[in-house]
Every structure is written in structure tokens, then in C-alpha cells.
Write an enzyme that holds these catalytic residues in place. Structure first.
Site, PDB file in Angstrom:
ATOM      1  N   LYS A   1       2.527   6.608 -11.573  1.00 35.25           N
ATOM      2  CA  LYS A   1       0.843   5.554 -11.210  1.00 35.25           C
ATOM      3  C   LYS A   1      -0.390   6.887 -12.251  1.00 35.25           C
ATOM      4  CE  LYS A   1      -2.417   3.378  -8.679  1.00 35.25           C
ATOM      5  NZ  LYS A   1      -2.672   1.668  -7.980  1.00 35.25           N
TER       6      LYS A   1
ATOM      7  N   GLY B   1      -6.088  -5.993  -8.741  1.00 31.91           N
ATOM      8  CA  GLY B   1      -6.057  -4.885  -7.015  1.00 31.91           C
ATOM      9  C   GLY B   1      -7.188  -5.428  -6.442  1.00 31.91           C
TER      10      GLY B   1
ATOM     11  N   GLY C   1      -7.054  -2.701 -13.707  1.00 30.16           N
ATOM     12  CA  GLY C   1      -8.001  -1.206 -13.888  1.00 30.16           C
ATOM     13  C   GLY C   1      -9.006  -3.119 -13.960  1.00 30.16           C
TER      14      GLY C   1
ATOM     15  N   CYS D   1      -2.600  12.379  -5.786  1.00 33.58           N
ATOM     16  CA  CYS D   1      -2.785  12.948  -4.761  1.00 33.58           C
ATOM     17  C   CYS D   1      -2.365  14.915  -4.928  1.00 33.58           C
ATOM     18  CB  CYS D   1      -1.117  12.497  -3.970  1.00 33.58           C
ATOM     19  SG  CYS D   1      -0.143  13.201  -4.676  1.00 33.58           S
TER      20      CYS D   1
ATOM     21  N   ASN E   1      -5.105   4.546 -11.784  1.00 34.21           N
ATOM     22  CA  ASN E   1      -5.758   4.439 -10.837  1.00 34.21           C
ATOM     23  C   ASN E   1      -7.540   4.784 -10.828  1.00 34.21           C
ATOM     24  OD1 ASN E   1      -5.948   5.557  -7.801  1.00 34.21           O
ATOM     25  ND2 ASN E   1      -4.216   6.333  -7.709  1.00 34.21           N
TER      26      ASN E   1
ATOM     27  N   LYS F   1       0.562  -0.855   0.184  1.00 36.13           N
ATOM     28  CA  LYS F   1       0.061  -0.115  -0.315  1.00 36.13           C
ATOM     29  C   LYS F   1       0.724   0.920   0.290  1.00 36.13           C
ATOM     30  CE  LYS F   1      -3.357   1.945   2.631  1.00 36.13           C
ATOM     31  NZ  LYS F   1      -4.422   2.517   1.196  1.00 36.13           N
TER      32      LYS F   1
ATOM     33  N   GLY G   1     -13.091  -1.897  -9.715  1.00 29.73           N
ATOM     34  CA  GLY G   1     -13.331  -2.919  -9.404  1.00 29.73           C
ATOM     35  C   GLY G   1     -13.217  -3.609 -11.815  1.00 29.73           C
TER      36      GLY G   1
END
Lengths: 300, 255
Positions: free
Chosen positions: A163, A263, A241, A129, A190, A44, A215
Site C-alpha cells: 500500500k 473507503g 481515493g 508508517c 493512502n 483495519k 474522500g
């Protein structure tokens, strides 16, 4: 059968890895034998200082996916290096450490901490971010992306993976900026900014108000983004993804991804990544493909 | 320890309008489950519903037993699963109730609605151990009081409150708090149910200096402490219900 792939000079035994934030060593609920089979692991995202994370509720179920706003709850990079890194390194596969900074300075300090560590095989820059100096996310601004990547490039010798956020007009443009600044790969995508409303309460179902959708719901959009980006850049793409099985992963590989990360589906079935890897092998045997590289980007 | 199991449904019976009793074959799971722990059930082999559903284990003796209330999509589909079908079950997960020390005279289980489920496992573990077992149960109506006989079999004294007064005292379970012996050294509280109910138990315990544990519930994704989605606020910051809980010290939770 050769499944090995490379990012810069870093070799992975196979292209299957995990997306940051979806894999971790917690208690006994962690199948070490399974993790050893992966091409790499990505813990993480860590931040410079500890973060307590967002107000709950942090997750909500959606059709074939979920919206989350966890808020990168973590103990900070020093605690990560001291308490967790060696445990991840012991698995015996490359460890890609994912970092996120609130400013260029924070990225710089974290990069300096990781630069000399042999157990850190590569560094993923989580650019989704808010940057204190920019009004948008770093990953939403080609200039800001270029600046952060270039800054970290000067500090570390390990491969850098940028990323990327899909919440942009052209993700390929941002990928090109990362490449120009010296990134060795991009990881994409992401989560998609998203929202779910409780109509009875007329309130958001996420404490943070909005969150990110992940998902299988996002998979076709992500496949297209990977395909578009693969046309633009020469550096490898680590794709994620909504990968739920080998066929999903193969779509990304054929679209041009060098690696694939499982993921959100690991939450639903912790064995998903291993099933994906096994399924890719079955596919290669069936189609008489001896080297995974003969699959990557070979869309007819 | 292997935590993912394929378990066959032995039965999945409708008990009342909304409540179901699911019995899963023993597998290796039943012997491992401690009172208070839970399982995450994949409702069907499909992306709908997406998340697994967490259920506290009602009983794990000859089989893994779950009591559940049909509340939404997931439990609705689960209620249509038939005998012989296989379910993908992860468990045992989370923390268990800490069993009371020998000196504890009165063990008080305070359950609300379907939250009473883990107390069956707890009372199974505590019967014939010399404690006075007390179940204070708050339900919406008579429908929710069907399994009280089972608790009595385990030696529990049962007191009931219902919102509509159809059984027991009319009102909240707090109406029954006068049955609790106020003795910090010999009384131990356990509670599981809706948040406001557990908050009222915490307040009562704080006022009287009583020790206790509570079992929390939140929407979960991974169930194993990885995603950090199911946190509750505690005196020591956010903690995951799935891994740090579901059983917490009663005084630790900030409601």
C-alpha cells in the site's frame, strides 16, 4: 458477465473491495449479506503490539472529505488472529490482512504469524508508517519499500499487496520498487498529509496536529496517480481515493486499476461499496462489456 | 437489524431563534430507539456537508423527534429542509441510558443547553414508575428553556439556571446541585451537556459517592464504531462515543 479479477493466483469474484480502516465488524451494525457480495474484504491495519491510537480530536470534516489521524488504534496482531480473523473469514470472500510495522523486524514477525494461515488470502503491507531506521515513511523511500517487500516475500506464500503513500515525488517509482521486490500488487493511494486550523483558537483541529486527507476531494489526484503508475508496472493495482459511486470506480478501472476499494464514503453511506458494484454491472450491460478485463486500462 | 432508513419529514419547525424541532415519520425506527440512543442524519444527498450529523433522539413515540440547535453548516442546511422531504437516517445507534432500579427514589437529570434533548425520551420512559424525577437544567438564556412544560407533564420537578439570569437562578447548573438528595443507594444521576458541565457533575458525584451516567458528544464520521474517530478518554483507555457510548458510566470518563 464476468467480473472476476486476479492478483497473482488469488481470484476475486469482482473487483470491488473496501479500504483498510473503513470496514469492520462492530456489534450488529454490520450487514453480512452485503459483505458477501464484495470481491474481498480488508480489515483495519493491525500492528505487532496493541496501539491505543492518537489523542483526540482524531477527525475533522473538510470539503468533500475528511482529515483523520486515528493512529492505527488496534489490539495487536495476536488478538486480531485470535478474536477477529475467523469472523472475517466466515463471510466467505477473500480476506486481505493489512499490517504495519515500525521496523523490518516487526514486519517480519507479523508476516511469520500470517504465513501459515489459510484464512489469510493475501497480505497488504501498509507502508505509510514511520520506520524507526528511516527518517521518512517506508512508502516514501524506494529502497525501504523494496527492503520490506522483499523481506515479507521470503516468508509468505500469499499474495503481497504494497500500500503506497501519495506523499511522494513519483508514486510510480515506489510502485516499481515494490514490483521489483516481488509484490503481487500495489494498493494506492493512502491519505494525503493535511491540516485544518481553527482560526479562532489558532490551533490544529487534529490532536495529532496533522492528519491524512481522504474522500472524494482527493479522487482526481488519485486517478492520475493510478494512471501514471499503470503505465510503469505490470502487477495489478488496487485503487482507492474518494470512490463514492460506480462512475468514480470506473474512472480508476479505465485508468488501469484491477480492483477498486471504497473507503471513506462507507462512513457516509455504509451501502456505498454495494452501490458501486451494482453500478459497474449496469455500466457493463449498457456498454456491452462482457468481461471486466476489457475495461481495465482501456483508456481511449 | 436494518439501520439505514429513508424517513419523510413530517415537520421541521423553528421554535426559537436557533432551536428547531424535527419530526420524522415513524418508519420502523421509532419503536427501536431506546432513551439515550442517537441517529446519524445525512443532511442532504450531497458531499456537502460531508459527515452525517449525530442527534440524540428527543422522543420516539408516534414519530422520531429531534431537537437541534443551528450551530454551523450542517444544522443550517438541515433547518432549511421542508415537510415532505426525505432524509437518510441511520439508527438507532449507540448505547442507551440504563433505567434506574426500583429502589432508586430520586432520578436527577442534569442537562445543559441542547443536551437536555435525550432526557425527554428518558422521562417518557420513567414517568409513572414511582421515581421522583428531577430536571436540573442549565441554559444560556430564556430561549433555551422553552420545552420545560413538556418535562413537567412527565412529572419532572424542574429547576433552571441561566447564564444571564433571564430565567431561574443566574449562573451554572451546579448552582442547583443542592436539590440533589445525597443518598448513594437511592439517588441516580444522568447528565448530558457541555464537557465542563458534565465534569462538574462527575466531581460532585464522586465527592458524594453517587452513581450516574453521562451522554457524550463528539464529531463523528461513521457512527457505528468502525472509524474510531469519535473517541473519548476513559479509565479503560479510549472508547468510541458512537458505539461504546454515547451513554457511559459517569465515573468512567476522564475529562
Amino acid at each position: 458477465m464476468n467480473l472476476s479479477v486476479k492478483i497473482a493466483n488469488l481470484k476475486f469474484s469482482n473487483p470491488v473491495t473496501v479500504a483498510s480502516g473503513t470496514f469492520g465488524a462492530v456489534g450488529e451494525c454490520w450487514d453480512l449479506k452485503a459483505a458477501k457480495q464484495l470481491g474481498a474484504i480488508v480489515p483495519k491495519t493491525v500492528t505487532l503490539l496493541p496501539q491505543q491510537g492518537n489523542l483526540p480530536p482524531r477527525i475533522v470534516e473538510t470539503p468533500s472529505g475528511m482529515v483523520n489521524a486515528i493512529g492505527i488504534e488496534n489490539d495487536g496482531i495476536d488478538a486480531f488472529i485470535e478474536n477477529k480473523l475467523s469472523m472475517y473469514a466466515k463471510i466467505g470472500v477473500p480476506v486481505i490482512v493489512s499490517i504495519s510495522g515500525k521496523s523490518d523486524e516487526e514486519f517480519q514477525i507479523m508476516a511469520e504469524k500470517l504465513a501459515g494461515l489459510s484464512s489469510v488470502s493475501a497480505i497488504e503491507l501498509n507502508l505509510s508508517c514511520p520506520n524507526l531506521k528511516h527518517k521518512v515513511l517506508v512508502a516514501q523511500d524506494a529502497g525501504a519499500t523494496q527492503q520490506v517487500v522483499a523481506l515479507v516475500r521470503k516468508i509468505v506464500n500469499q499474495p503481497i499487496i504494497a500500500k503506497l503513500s501519495p506523499n511522494v515525488t513519483s508514486i510510480a517509482d515506489i510502485a516499481a520498487a515494490a514490483e521489483a521486490a516481488g509484490a503481487d500488487a500495489v494498493s494506492m493511494v493512502n491519505t494525503f498529509q493535511a491540516m485544518v486550523i481553527d482560526v479562532e483558537k489558532r490551533k490544529s483541529m487534529i490532536g495529532n496536529f496533522t492528519g491524512g486527507l481522504s474522500g472524494p476531494a482527493i479522487r482526481p489526484i488519485a486517478v492520475n496517480m493510478v494512471y501514471q503508475t499503470a503505465q510503469r508496472i505490470k502487477i495489478p493495482i488496487m485503487a482507492m481515493g474518494g470512490i463514492s459511486n460506480a462512475e468514480d470506480a470506473l474512472q480508476f478501472l479505465i485508468a488501469g486499476a484491477t480492483m477498486v476499494a471504497v473507503g471513506t464514503m462507507s462512513f457516509i453511506d455504509p451501502n456505498t461499496a454495494i452501490k458501486v458494484l451494482d453500478g459497474i454491472k449496469v455500466y457493463m450491460r449498457k456498454h456491452k462489456i462482457n468481461d471486466i478485463k476489457d475495461l481495465i486500462g482501456f483508456i481511449k | 437489524m436494518k439501520i439505514q432508513h429513508q424517513l419523510k419529514i413530517i415537520s421541521n419547525k423553528k421554535i426559537t431563534d436557533k432551536l428547531y424541532h424535527l419530526v420524522l415519520e415513524h418508519g420502523k425506527l421509532a419503536a427501536q430507539v431506546k432513551p439515550g440512543q442517537f441517529v446519524e442524519v445525512r443532511i442532504q444527498e450531497s458531499l456537502e456537508p460531508f459527515f452525517r450529523r449525530p442527534f440524540s433522539v428527543f422522543r420516539s413515540q408516534k414519530a422520531v423527534e429531534i431537537f437541534y440547535e443551528v450551530r454551523g453548516k450542517g444544522t443550517g442546511i438541515l433547518s432549511s429542509q421542508v415537510k415532505g422531504a426525505m432524509l437518510d437516517v441511520m439508527g438507532p445507534l449507540g448505547t442507551a441510558f440504563t433505567l434506574p432500579a426500583k429502589k432508586i427514589k430520586q432520578v436527577v437529570m442534569i442537562g445543559g443547553g441542547i443536551g437536555v434533548a435525550p432526557f425527554m425520551a428518558l422521562s417518557d420512559a420513567l414517568k409513572n414508575r414511582g421515581h421522583d424525577l428531577l430536571l436540573l437544567y442549565g441554559g444560556r438564556s430564556k430561549e433555551f428553556t422553552f420545552n420545560m412544560a413538556e418535562f413537567k407533564k412527565n412529572g419532572c420537578k424542574v429547576f433552571i439556571s441561566t447564564d444571564d439570569g433571564s430565567v431561574g437562578v443566574k449562573g451554572r447548573v451546579s448552582e442547583l446541585f443542592d436539590k440533589i438528595e445525597i443518598n448513594p443507594d437511592t439517588t441516580m444521576l444522568y447528565t448530558c451537556g457541555p464537557r465542563p458541565m458534565m465534569a462538574s457533575v462527575q466531581k460532585f458525584a464522586q465527592e458524594h459517592g453517587l452513581k450516574g451516567q453521562c451522554s457524550c458528544e463528539e464529531v463523528m464520521a461513521c457512527g457505528v464504531g468502525v472509524c474510531l474517530g469519535c473517541v473519548v478518554k476513559t479509565t479503560a483507555g479510549y472508547k468510541t462515543v458512537c458505539h461504546d457510548g454515547p451513554v457511559f458510566d459517569l465515573h468512567e470518563i476522564v475529562w
